[in-house]
Enzyme design. Structure first.
Site, PDB file in Angstrom:
ATOM      1  N   ASN A  13       0.855  -1.187   0.000  1.00 43.32           N
ATOM      2  CA  ASN A  13       0.000   0.000   0.000  1.00 43.32           C
ATOM      3  C   ASN A  13       0.898   1.248   0.000  1.00 43.32           C
ATOM      4  O   ASN A  13       1.690   1.439   0.930  1.00 43.32           O
ATOM      5  CB  ASN A  13      -0.893  -0.059   1.251  1.00 43.32           C
ATOM      6  N   HIS A  16       1.010   6.247   1.822  1.00 37.73           N
ATOM      7  CA  HIS A  16       1.753   7.217   2.631  1.00 37.73           C
ATOM      8  C   HIS A  16       2.967   7.802   1.917  1.00 37.73           C
ATOM      9  O   HIS A  16       3.571   8.749   2.414  1.00 37.73           O
ATOM     10  CB  HIS A  16       2.064   6.641   4.002  1.00 37.73           C
ATOM     11  N   HIS A  49      -5.649   3.616  -1.522  1.00 33.65           N
ATOM     12  CA  HIS A  49      -6.962   3.992  -0.995  1.00 33.65           C
ATOM     13  C   HIS A  49      -7.267   5.414  -1.450  1.00 33.65           C
ATOM     14  O   HIS A  49      -6.612   6.360  -1.025  1.00 33.65           O
ATOM     15  CB  HIS A  49      -6.908   3.909   0.536  1.00 33.65           C
ATOM     16  N   ARG A  51      -9.361   8.191  -0.831  1.00 35.04           N
ATOM     17  CA  ARG A  51     -10.304   8.607   0.213  1.00 35.04           C
ATOM     18  C   ARG A  51     -11.166   9.741  -0.290  1.00 35.04           C
ATOM     19  O   ARG A  51     -10.769  10.507  -1.176  1.00 35.04           O
ATOM     20  CB  ARG A  51      -9.549   9.056   1.470  1.00 35.04           C
ATOM     21  N   ARG A  55      -6.881  12.834   0.903  1.00 35.13           N
ATOM     22  CA  ARG A  55      -5.780  13.304   1.751  1.00 35.13           C
ATOM     23  C   ARG A  55      -4.429  12.722   1.352  1.00 35.13           C
ATOM     24  O   ARG A  55      -3.395  13.259   1.686  1.00 35.13           O
ATOM     25  CB  ARG A  55      -6.066  13.032   3.222  1.00 35.13           C
ATOM     26  N   GLU A  75      -8.690   0.483  -2.800  1.00 33.79           N
ATOM     27  CA  GLU A  75      -9.506   0.504  -1.577  1.00 33.79           C
ATOM     28  C   GLU A  75     -10.481   1.659  -1.702  1.00 33.79           C
ATOM     29  O   GLU A  75     -10.084   2.781  -2.034  1.00 33.79           O
ATOM     30  CB  GLU A  75      -8.627   0.703  -0.352  1.00 33.79           C
ATOM     31  N   THR A 106      -8.126   3.545   8.585  1.00 34.48           N
ATOM     32  CA  THR A 106      -9.349   2.736   8.606  1.00 34.48           C
ATOM     33  C   THR A 106      -9.408   1.996   9.938  1.00 34.48           C
ATOM     34  O   THR A 106      -8.678   1.034  10.160  1.00 34.48           O
ATOM     35  CB  THR A 106      -9.338   1.750   7.419  1.00 34.48           C
ATOM     36  N   GLU A 156     -11.009  -9.377   3.357  1.00 32.69           N
ATOM     37  CA  GLU A 156      -9.726  -9.000   3.953  1.00 32.69           C
ATOM     38  C   GLU A 156      -9.970  -8.749   5.435  1.00 32.69           C
ATOM     39  O   GLU A 156     -10.828  -7.940   5.792  1.00 32.69           O
ATOM     40  CB  GLU A 156      -9.151  -7.753   3.274  1.00 32.69           C
ATOM     41  N   HIS A 195      -3.327  -4.511   7.926  1.00 34.88           N
ATOM     42  CA  HIS A 195      -3.411  -3.334   8.798  1.00 34.88           C
ATOM     43  C   HIS A 195      -2.484  -3.507   9.998  1.00 34.88           C
ATOM     44  O   HIS A 195      -2.609  -4.452  10.760  1.00 34.88           O
ATOM     45  CB  HIS A 195      -4.828  -3.047   9.317  1.00 34.88           C
ATOM     46  N   HIS A 218       1.820   1.275   5.855  1.00 33.58           N
ATOM     47  CA  HIS A 218       2.428   2.308   6.685  1.00 33.58           C
ATOM     48  C   HIS A 218       3.820   1.912   7.181  1.00 33.58           C
ATOM     49  O   HIS A 218       4.771   2.693   7.099  1.00 33.58           O
ATOM     50  CB  HIS A 218       1.498   2.623   7.866  1.00 33.58           C
TER      51      HIS A 218
HETATM   52  N1  PXP Z   1      -5.739  -3.175   4.100  1.00 35.04           N
HETATM   53  C1  PXP Z   1      -6.706  -2.227   4.164  1.00 35.04           C
HETATM   54  C2  PXP Z   1      -8.059  -2.576   3.687  1.00 35.04           C
HETATM   55  C3  PXP Z   1      -6.403  -0.933   4.656  1.00 35.04           C
HETATM   56  O1  PXP Z   1      -7.376  -0.001   4.718  1.00 35.04           O
HETATM   57  C4  PXP Z   1      -5.090  -0.639   5.044  1.00 35.04           C
HETATM   58  C5  PXP Z   1      -4.739   0.738   5.535  1.00 35.04           C
HETATM   59  O2  PXP Z   1      -4.962   1.666   4.539  1.00 35.04           O
HETATM   60  C6  PXP Z   1      -4.120  -1.644   4.917  1.00 35.04           C
HETATM   61  C7  PXP Z   1      -4.475  -2.917   4.472  1.00 35.04           C
HETATM   62  C8  PXP Z   1      -2.682  -1.405   5.248  1.00 35.04           C
HETATM   63  O3  PXP Z   1      -2.521  -1.054   6.592  1.00 35.04           O
HETATM   64  P1  PXP Z   1      -1.141  -0.483   7.060  1.00 35.04           P
HETATM   65  O4  PXP Z   1      -0.921   0.800   6.323  1.00 35.04           O
HETATM   66  O5  PXP Z   1      -1.332  -0.284   8.536  1.00 35.04           O
HETATM   67  O6  PXP Z   1      -0.093  -1.502   6.737  1.00 35.04           O
END
Ligand code: PXP
Length: 245
Positions: A13, A16, A49, A51, A55, A75, A106, A156, A195, A218
């Site tokens: 992902n 960030h 994602h 949003r 952001r 996402e 999230t 998920e 996450h 992240h």
């Molecule tokens: N999966 C989903 C559906 C999420 O919303 C997120 C956070 O945007 C992640 C995975 C990844 O989470 P993290 O950024 O904490 O690794």
């Protein structure tokens, strides 16, 4: 002992990277460049994602990410605006997530059980054009059953509670994840998870045999500051592979 499990896919992902870019309003660092580095280092797909408040990832980022080779997992909240965007770009996958304007990230899973009538048309429209739909839910048997009734091929599991717990609490969250993954597979769903996953906590999750994919953002983008994105993704890939045996 080798568990000999099938390879677990890694979705990186890159939201960030866009957060850092947007802090100055220019075009550096570019999430598309990050996506290419992540893919080169062992990511099987890219997750982003879009949003409601834009952001981090922007509409233009989605168009550029979609044009790349690695499959895109979009996402999205279940809103008509996001549905229109998904139908326009036709990403490989779309993960429907809950979205609250004030949250930092999230914070919990979708209520697939309570939201059946609202979610059903989104799942159907995305599926009808060949997008692989997943629902981001808590590892809870009620939610797994509800996702199966909605006809989503993928769930998920939100691993935030696992990632934030310690000691016995973490062991209990891991059991909840493992049980939910087994139930999902029994119902014909493909279970994913994500996450809050990091080098320190990924292995026990990666060893859950039914899981097919982890989505991690992240921590990897943070770690990239110290060791570079390619090495961060490569190390995560290696930890996942080791956990599968
Ligand atoms: N999966 C989903 C559906 C999420 O919303 C997120 C956070 O945007 C992640 C995975 C990844 O989470 P993290 O950024 O904490 O690794």
């Amino acid at each position: 002992m080798s568990l000999g499990l099938p390879r677990l896919r890694l979705g990186v992902n890159i939201d960030h990277v866009a957060t850092v870019r947007n802090a100055r309003g220019g075009d550096h660092p570019d999430p598309v460049r990050a996506a290419l580095i992540a893919a080169e280092a062992g990511a099987d797909g890219i997750t982003a994602h879009l949003r409601e408040d834009r952001r981090h990832i922007t509409d233009e980022d989605i168009a550029r990410l979609r044009a790349l080779l690695p499959p895109l997992n979009l996402e999205m909240a279940a809103t008509t605006e996001m549905l229109r965007i998904a139908l326009h770009h036709r990403p490989h996958a779309a993960c429907i997530v809950p979205e609250h304007r004030e949250e930092r990230t999230t914070e919990g899973g979708l209520d697939a059980a309570g939201g059946h009538n609202r979610l059903a048309p989104f799942v159907a429209e995305l599926r009808d054009v060949g997008i692989r739909v997943s629902l981001f839910i808590e590892p809870d048997p009620r939610q797994v059953d509800a996702a199966a009734r909605l006809g989503a091929p993928v769930v998920e599991f939100h691993t935030g509670a696992y990632a934030h717990a310690e000691g016995e609490g973490r062991a209990a969250e891991l059991r909840r994840l493992a049980d939910a993954a087994a139930l999902a597979a029994k119902n014909g769903l493909e279970p994913h998870a994500g996450h809050g996953l990091s080098f320190d906590n990924v292995a026990p999750v990666a060893a859950i045999p039914q899981l097919a994919e982890l989505n991690i953002g992240h921590y990897l983008v943070g770690e990239a500051i110290f060791i570079g994105l390619g090495d961060a993704v490569g190390r995560m890939r290696a930890l996942m592979d080791e956990a599968r045996g």
